[in-house]
Design a protein around this motif. Sequence first.
Motif, mmCIF file in Angstrom:
data_model
loop_
_atom_site.group_PDB
_atom_site.id
_atom_site.type_symbol
_atom_site.label_atom_id
_atom_site.label_comp_id
_atom_site.label_asym_id
_atom_site.label_seq_id
_atom_site.Cartn_x
_atom_site.Cartn_y
_atom_site.Cartn_z
ATOM 1 N N HIS A 1 0.869 -1.187 0.000
ATOM 2 C CA HIS A 1 0.000 0.000 0.000
ATOM 3 C C HIS A 1 0.903 1.233 0.000
ATOM 4 O O HIS A 1 1.662 1.469 0.941
ATOM 5 C CB HIS A 1 -0.895 -0.015 1.243
ATOM 6 N N GLY A 2 0.812 2.026 -1.069
ATOM 7 C CA GLY A 2 1.757 3.114 -1.283
ATOM 8 C C GLY A 2 1.453 4.389 -0.516
ATOM 9 O O GLY A 2 0.407 4.547 0.114
ATOM 10 N N GLN B 1 7.019 -1.353 3.097
ATOM 11 C CA GLN B 1 5.575 -1.531 2.906
ATOM 12 C C GLN B 1 5.225 -2.853 2.214
ATOM 13 O O GLN B 1 4.053 -3.212 2.115
ATOM 14 C CB GLN B 1 5.019 -0.388 2.065
ATOM 15 N N LEU B 2 6.239 -3.576 1.750
ATOM 16 C CA LEU B 2 5.966 -4.739 0.897
ATOM 17 C C LEU B 2 5.799 -6.034 1.682
ATOM 18 O O LEU B 2 6.331 -6.185 2.778
ATOM 19 C CB LEU B 2 7.112 -4.930 -0.100
ATOM 20 N N VAL C 1 -7.945 5.591 13.056
ATOM 21 C CA VAL C 1 -7.077 4.893 12.091
ATOM 22 C C VAL C 1 -6.778 5.835 10.927
ATOM 23 O O VAL C 1 -7.687 6.406 10.330
ATOM 24 C CB VAL C 1 -7.769 3.626 11.533
ATOM 25 N N ASN C 2 -5.509 6.021 10.650
ATOM 26 C CA ASN C 2 -5.093 6.725 9.432
ATOM 27 C C ASN C 2 -3.982 5.888 8.820
ATOM 28 O O ASN C 2 -2.800 6.089 9.111
ATOM 29 C CB ASN C 2 -4.608 8.138 9.762
ATOM 30 N N LEU C 3 -4.384 4.914 8.017
ATOM 31 C CA LEU C 3 -3.439 3.909 7.516
ATOM 32 C C LEU C 3 -2.228 4.535 6.831
ATOM 33 O O LEU C 3 -1.085 4.247 7.165
ATOM 34 C CB LEU C 3 -4.172 2.973 6.539
ATOM 35 N N GLY C 4 -2.503 5.415 5.851
ATOM 36 C CA GLY C 4 -1.419 5.997 5.056
ATOM 37 C C GLY C 4 -0.536 6.934 5.858
ATOM 38 O O GLY C 4 0.586 7.241 5.448
ATOM 39 N N GLY C 5 -1.019 7.382 7.021
ATOM 40 C CA GLY C 5 -0.223 8.268 7.873
ATOM 41 C C GLY C 5 1.098 7.616 8.278
ATOM 42 O O GLY C 5 2.069 8.315 8.573
ATOM 43 N N ALA C 6 1.147 6.284 8.267
ATOM 44 C CA ALA C 6 2.383 5.585 8.653
ATOM 45 C C ALA C 6 3.554 5.997 7.761
ATOM 46 O O ALA C 6 4.689 6.138 8.229
ATOM 47 C CB ALA C 6 2.178 4.071 8.572
ATOM 48 N N HIS C 7 3.268 6.215 6.472
ATOM 49 C CA HIS C 7 4.354 6.590 5.540
ATOM 50 C C HIS C 7 5.030 7.892 5.966
ATOM 51 O O HIS C 7 6.213 8.088 5.747
ATOM 52 C CB HIS C 7 3.790 6.796 4.131
ATOM 53 N N LEU C 8 4.234 8.813 6.521
ATOM 54 C CA LEU C 8 4.752 10.139 6.850
ATOM 55 C C LEU C 8 5.173 10.235 8.312
ATOM 56 O O LEU C 8 5.546 11.300 8.796
ATOM 57 C CB LEU C 8 3.672 11.202 6.555
ATOM 58 N N SER C 9 5.132 9.098 9.032
ATOM 59 C CA SER C 9 5.286 9.135 10.487
ATOM 60 C C SER C 9 6.729 9.250 10.954
ATOM 61 O O SER C 9 6.971 9.551 12.109
ATOM 62 C CB SER C 9 4.679 7.874 11.106
ATOM 63 N N PRO D 1 10.084 4.110 12.122
ATOM 64 C CA PRO D 1 10.410 2.893 11.372
ATOM 65 C C PRO D 1 9.524 1.703 11.725
ATOM 66 O O PRO D 1 9.146 0.935 10.846
ATOM 67 C CB PRO D 1 11.873 2.616 11.736
ATOM 68 N N SER D 2 9.149 1.551 12.999
ATOM 69 C CA SER D 2 8.368 0.349 13.336
ATOM 70 C C SER D 2 6.929 0.478 12.832
ATOM 71 O O SER D 2 6.307 -0.508 12.430
ATOM 72 C CB SER D 2 8.421 0.037 14.831
ATOM 73 N N GLN D 3 6.381 1.703 12.842
ATOM 74 C CA GLN D 3 5.028 1.895 12.298
ATOM 75 C C GLN D 3 5.030 1.689 10.784
ATOM 76 O O GLN D 3 4.097 1.121 10.221
ATOM 77 C CB GLN D 3 4.502 3.296 12.636
ATOM 78 N N LYS D 4 6.096 2.174 10.131
ATOM 79 C CA LYS D 4 6.193 1.957 8.676
ATOM 80 C C LYS D 4 6.287 0.459 8.374
ATOM 81 O O LYS D 4 5.601 -0.060 7.502
ATOM 82 C CB LYS D 4 7.431 2.663 8.123
#
Length: 328
Positions: free
Chosen positions: A89-90, A108-109, A261-269, A272-275
């Motif tokens: 999920h990008g 993310q993979l 829940v803000n799934l995509g927020g992990a990318h900007l967080s 490293p562990s949330q990503k």
Amino acid sequence: MQALIVQNQHDKTIDSLTIANIEKPTPAADQVLIKVHAAGLNPVDYKVVEGGVAAWTYPHSLGLDLAGEIVAIGDHVTGWQVGDRVSGHGDLTKNGCFAEYVTAPTYQLAKIPDKVSYETAASLLCGALTAYTAVERKPNLTNVKTVLIHAGAGGVGSIAIQLAKLHGWQVFTTVSTNKIKYVQQLHPDAIIDYRKEDVSARVKELTANNGVDLIINTVGKVEAEQDLNRLAYNGTLVTIVDVPEIDATQMFNRGLSIDVVNLGGAHLSDNPSQKADLGKMNQEMLQLVADGKINPLIEKVLPFTEIKKGLQLIKDHQVIGKLVVKVN
Ligand SMILES: NC(=O)c1ccc[n+]([C@@H]2O[C@H](COP(=O)([O-])OP(=O)(O)OC[C@H]3O[C@@H](n4cnc5c(N)ncnc54)[C@H](OP(=O)(O)O)[C@@H]3O)[C@@H](O)[C@H]2O)c1
């Protein structure tokens, strides 16, 4: 390479999207280059077009949910090989997977199990990982016996129902009349037609006036505010669309919790562990499907040229189940 693009910042409609030839990307040191085989469609894909994203450079290629094959690897990447079948999920601020090729950071993979197709893997990302986060990551499940899941026929709700059933909870769900038959295949314990019935009264009736232990709200703020009154003592509301106004006294007296829940927020967080959890949850969800425990509920696989049509159908609430696009 071919991609479905937003040409410039003034293009704010599904209709304005075009298929164009753009440059094939090159992976950075921590990225891989993926030949996209399938992509999942979600409401967020048209919402970002309508709302715009400040971080985009143009032309911007759309698409968040990818499944494909690694064809090149950045200098610092370990543990991933050319030829690996992967899904992920990008990050919506970056160029996406409605394209022949896309680059992705490896956190993310997940590796797609042999018996899972690219189309199925692509269907299990935005909606399914949001459901997974809402059920398996956010709430304290210690005292959960009953759950209300809104929009049970939706991309998020339909997976959330299945995860909740795996826990053995009593599952109640809201849908509109024409989706009752569809949601019956997921065997919820009660289906509430939210356009015809009083949801709060039905919840009281189903729980001997106690309220439910957990609510997954996939529809919005107005409903979320009512949900707080539908919770049992020590209950939890998980909200994925908006955050309700709270009455602090009520929250305190009844020991209520709200999880967002803000799934995509992990990318900007920058965490490293949330990503990395994006990839981990993805792997866990793929395994549940490979083991036959979750039905991905794919409604239709569309050709690449019909992405716009698919997004319009989602916007018009004409779709029940997941839409996936075959890319290569
Ligand atoms: N925060 C996050 O990280 C995150 C992640 C994924 C998705 N989302 C958001 O979550 C929402 C749901 O996503 P999705 O993929 O499940 O969408 P979806 O498949 O389009 O399902 C949404 C469904 O909600 C139903 N609905 C609307 N109002 C309702 C109400 N008051 N009670 C019960 N059902 C109602 C509609 O069905 P009817 O025809 O029955 O009205 C609609 O089809 C979208 O807004 C999406 O953008 C957020």
